[in-house]
Design a protein around this motif. Sequence first.
Motif, PDB file in Angstrom:
ATOM      1  N   ARG A 372     -10.599  10.582  -8.641  1.00 13.97           N
ATOM      2  CA  ARG A 372     -11.556   9.531  -8.988  1.00 13.97           C
ATOM      3  C   ARG A 372     -11.956   9.740 -10.448  1.00 13.97           C
ATOM      4  NH1 ARG A 372     -14.857   6.868  -5.199  1.00 13.97           N
ATOM      5  NH2 ARG A 372     -14.326   8.457  -3.662  1.00 13.97           N
ATOM      6  N   ARG A 400      -3.470  12.931   3.174  1.00 11.74           N
ATOM      7  CA  ARG A 400      -3.851  11.683   2.529  1.00 11.74           C
ATOM      8  C   ARG A 400      -4.100  11.941   1.052  1.00 11.74           C
ATOM      9  NH1 ARG A 400      -5.621   6.767   4.091  1.00 11.74           N
ATOM     10  NH2 ARG A 400      -6.651   5.717   2.375  1.00 11.74           N
ATOM     11  N   SER A 401      -3.762  10.942   0.239  1.00 12.06           N
ATOM     12  CA  SER A 401      -4.008  11.079  -1.188  1.00 12.06           C
ATOM     13  C   SER A 401      -4.379   9.714  -1.757  1.00 12.06           C
ATOM     14  CB  SER A 401      -2.747  11.617  -1.874  1.00 12.06           C
ATOM     15  OG  SER A 401      -3.027  11.859  -3.223  1.00 12.06           O
ATOM     16  N   ASP A 402      -5.536   9.632  -2.368  1.00 15.16           N
ATOM     17  CA  ASP A 402      -5.994   8.363  -2.952  1.00 15.16           C
ATOM     18  C   ASP A 402      -6.233   8.539  -4.446  1.00 15.16           C
ATOM     19  OD1 ASP A 402      -5.965   7.343  -0.409  1.00 15.16           O
ATOM     20  OD2 ASP A 402      -8.131   7.414  -0.123  1.00 15.16           O
ATOM     21  N   THR A 403      -6.000   7.467  -5.172  1.00 15.50           N
ATOM     22  CA  THR A 403      -6.222   7.474  -6.620  1.00 15.50           C
ATOM     23  C   THR A 403      -7.163   6.329  -6.968  1.00 15.50           C
ATOM     24  OG1 THR A 403      -3.950   8.237  -6.865  1.00 15.50           O
ATOM     25  CG2 THR A 403      -5.015   7.447  -8.838  1.00 15.50           C
ATOM     26  N   ILE A 404      -8.301   6.650  -7.546  1.00 16.77           N
ATOM     27  CA  ILE A 404      -9.322   5.620  -7.806  1.00 16.77           C
ATOM     28  C   ILE A 404      -9.810   5.741  -9.260  1.00 16.77           C
ATOM     29  CG2 ILE A 404     -11.497   4.618  -6.953  1.00 16.77           C
ATOM     30  CD1 ILE A 404     -11.078   6.209  -4.361  1.00 16.77           C
ATOM     31  N   ILE A 422       2.479   8.589  -7.085  1.00 19.34           N
ATOM     32  CA  ILE A 422       2.260   9.274  -5.829  1.00 19.34           C
ATOM     33  C   ILE A 422       3.602   9.368  -5.114  1.00 19.34           C
ATOM     34  CG2 ILE A 422       1.678   7.235  -4.414  1.00 19.34           C
ATOM     35  CD1 ILE A 422      -0.723   8.982  -3.453  1.00 19.34           C
TER      36      ILE A 422
ATOM     37  N   LEU B 266      -5.844   0.997  -7.771  1.00 16.48           N
ATOM     38  CA  LEU B 266      -5.942   2.014  -6.723  1.00 16.48           C
ATOM     39  C   LEU B 266      -4.604   2.242  -6.024  1.00 16.48           C
ATOM     40  CD1 LEU B 266      -8.982   1.320  -7.019  1.00 16.48           C
ATOM     41  CD2 LEU B 266      -9.182   1.445  -4.551  1.00 16.48           C
ATOM     42  N   ILE B 267      -4.367   3.494  -5.653  1.00 19.76           N
ATOM     43  CA  ILE B 267      -3.307   3.788  -4.681  1.00 19.76           C
ATOM     44  C   ILE B 267      -3.969   4.539  -3.535  1.00 19.76           C
ATOM     45  CG2 ILE B 267      -1.109   4.903  -4.211  1.00 19.76           C
ATOM     46  CD1 ILE B 267      -0.439   4.812  -7.138  1.00 19.76           C
ATOM     47  N   LEU B 268      -3.832   4.024  -2.342  1.00 23.44           N
ATOM     48  CA  LEU B 268      -4.386   4.685  -1.152  1.00 23.44           C
ATOM     49  C   LEU B 268      -3.203   5.034  -0.272  1.00 23.44           C
ATOM     50  CD1 LEU B 268      -7.192   2.035  -0.508  1.00 23.44           C
ATOM     51  CD2 LEU B 268      -7.370   4.120  -1.850  1.00 23.44           C
ATOM     52  N   CYS B 269      -3.075   6.306   0.098  1.00 25.97           N
ATOM     53  CA  CYS B 269      -1.813   6.712   0.705  1.00 25.97           C
ATOM     54  C   CYS B 269      -2.018   7.714   1.825  1.00 25.97           C
ATOM     55  CB  CYS B 269      -0.932   7.314  -0.394  1.00 25.97           C
ATOM     56  SG  CYS B 269       0.670   7.821   0.169  1.00 25.97           S
ATOM     57  N   ASP B 270      -1.583   7.381   3.028  1.00 23.99           N
ATOM     58  CA  ASP B 270      -1.521   8.410   4.055  1.00 23.99           C
ATOM     59  C   ASP B 270      -0.139   8.446   4.714  1.00 23.99           C
ATOM     60  OD1 ASP B 270      -1.749   6.184   5.659  1.00 23.99           O
ATOM     61  OD2 ASP B 270      -3.543   6.855   6.718  1.00 23.99           O
ATOM     62  N   GLY B 276       4.775   5.364  -5.030  1.00 22.17           N
ATOM     63  CA  GLY B 276       3.813   4.410  -5.586  1.00 22.17           C
ATOM     64  C   GLY B 276       3.492   4.751  -7.024  1.00 22.17           C
TER      65      GLY B 276
END
Lengths: 480, 339
Positions: A372, A400-404, A422, B266-270, B276
């Motif tokens: 973030r 899980r991996s999120d990029t904000i 990712i 945003l990239i949301l990844c599970d 991506g």
Amino acid sequence: MPSLSGKVNETVEDQRPEIQGVNSSIYDFRYETHASFETDAGLTPEIVEQISKEKNDPDWMREFRLKSLEIYQKTPVPNWGPPLDGLNMDQIITYVRPDTPMRGKWSEVPDDIKNTFERLGIPDAEQKSLAGVGAQYDSEVVYHNVKDEVARQGVIYTDMESALRGPYADLVKEKFMHLVPPTDHKFAALHGAVWSGGSFVYVPAGVHVDIPLQSYFRLNAAGAGQFEHTLIIVEPGAYLHFIEGCSAPKYNVANLHAGCVELYVGKGARLRYSTIENWSKNMYNLNTKRALVEDDGIMEWVSGSFGSHISYLYPMTILKGNNSHMDFTGITFAGKTQALDTGAKVVHNGKNTSSHISTKSISKDGGICVYRSEVIIGKDAIGAKSSVNCDSLMLDSKSRSDTIPAMDVRNADSDVGHEAKIGRISDEAIFYLMSRGLSEEDARAMIVSGFAEPVAKELPLEYAVEMNNLIKLEMDGSTF
Amino acid sequence: MGEQNILKVNPLPTLTWNHLMLNFANMPLEEKAQVKADIPAEFNGIETGMGGEFVSYVESHAGSVQLIRAGKGEDLGVIRDDNAGASAEVILIDAAEDSRVTFYSHVSGTKANGTQATRLVKVIAAARAQVTVIQSQTAGNDTMIGDDFGAIIGDEAGVHLIQVQLGGKAAFAGGCAALKGYKAGFTEETIYFGDESRRLDFSYVTRHTGKKTTTSMLASGALFGNSDKVYRGSMAFIHGCSRSKGREAENVLLFSPTARNRSIPLILCDEEDVDGQHAASIGKINKELMYYLQSRGLTESQARQLAVESRFNPVIDEIPDEAVRQEIHAYLERRMNLD
């Protein structure tokens, strides 16, 4: 070598007894708590008054604490980020004073505390590669020392309590929670109310501190919080590398770390702030770090986040001066039961300022990594440049991996770039390495170490080795 | 303008710091007598970029819907929206297997009826269907624009969304694609132009659940005057969407010291087995390019216009109506001619 583990020459199995079915880790050892004083659990004006009295605060600080408590009580818990439901402030002991005053010699530190830091490799590191060490055990600093030659340069390195009453008292009063006011967020307010321990560093103008200073924070008591405050002032033209380490044994109850770091980088000065954080996996790590950089100053962050159950950590830099610069290099490794929400913030206000943020995150075994960030280019930041690069590696599909990342650009004469990727380790890379004789496990560990290499190369050699060991330990048994 | 509704639109799929004011946008729309459109059940529940409050508003004010059904294997060609510029309109596209349809809607300054024009397009693309939706607008400075889109995309189907947001007092736009089928694909291209005090606010979301699904989202914009723009672009890779790929890029040119640009990709990844990437580039126009163009005899204004149109033209060229393309070029020339 100043090993944080103190056991780097042992086998992985020796270091990771949990591989053999025992729930323990190299940082997970503990001694019985022999506190000379601790508050009741919870947070009330009476407890805050009690802490203030125990610490013999000046009046302004007592008032500051009480005001911060009011702000804390009015401020909501963040509605973004990993869940904080497991953190019950009514069960957190905010102040635990170890049964010893601060010492300047390890031989005078009580055996159980001394043994703790010896197992973490701190006295050894101090002798070999550090200019000074501060060691905090629960709520108070128990050991502080700085080498004579550094002290002779006029460098002040002491615990915050001494600074609050010593010759720099006015300076501390002027700067304390000025960059991170208690109104910043709920846990900054909490810190303002119950802070204890931490370090004060003052580097006079033009002084180059050749080897790093280090503070190490160890939280030993179950169900306790640690709220150390670090205040560093690097005067014009000076240089300092400050290293921060932290760890704790694992308990079945939640522990809380809500430290605060305030860094002032003068004109033409340079400060490098390196952190290897390996809190135990019952820890809520809600830490706040912020730097203010004057003309031509340089702020460098190197941040490794490996531990804690939940982390909220976004070191922030305010590039106030013209031509000032910030570099942030970070790595986050989230494993089972971990949700690590990390990143960086930068505000460009001066002209021709520049920043570069480069982060790596690895998630494995159900771990959650969130990158973030915010980049703000102010109206007057003419000629500002910022680049952000974040890479995320997923090691399995349970994780899980999120990029904000957020960018806010308010003038036309600036350039902001952002890139994020990712993905997973390619089968081809694993296949190639295995065809060269590596096991699948070693091949994966090698690729992950390579992924983390840009961070490792920013650390002093001994710490880079330690970080690679941490990655290796985390990767152990990771074939799937 | 009479009574106003303040709708919470363009929600970010996951929250971030509130002080950034990016978690959602407030959109003022006219409070009017409701004339609810009759929405076929299969279109209920399709997620859109602008979110439930906007969908509910448009569906309850549109009165009727344009329902476009392409039968199995049928090619409907280009369908032009004759109702564009209405205060609220709903377009539903049901593309059966192997069908093909292009829907095109343009709101110009003269076509907008009154002070707001809102469009909601929902698409169901069955296996191997190909659907293109183009929403463009060059509305006047007094018009509030809302352009929303949502699609469910089946096996090997492809949906292409083009949004051209050039005018209006404020323009809110969004799109959401649920990539449910094996090898489902979604592409989105947005160009936007901000000048004077125009507010632009976008939110695009793709949700990959099918295997080997692909997304491409490209946005390009130019900001002049006191314009203020927010772009949210989110790719969500949901557990099970192995071998999926997503690419997202935004390029913004800033021409005014008082324009403001906010971007949050945003990239949301599970899901582990995905690829991506996103990239953003925000800043001033290349000085060497401006110098070169002016050395060839162009004025500064002409050089700026050339730089902007060279980025916009590949998207404008996809509009299947020469008259509208000409209108857009004339609009941009007029708006950028600051000499």
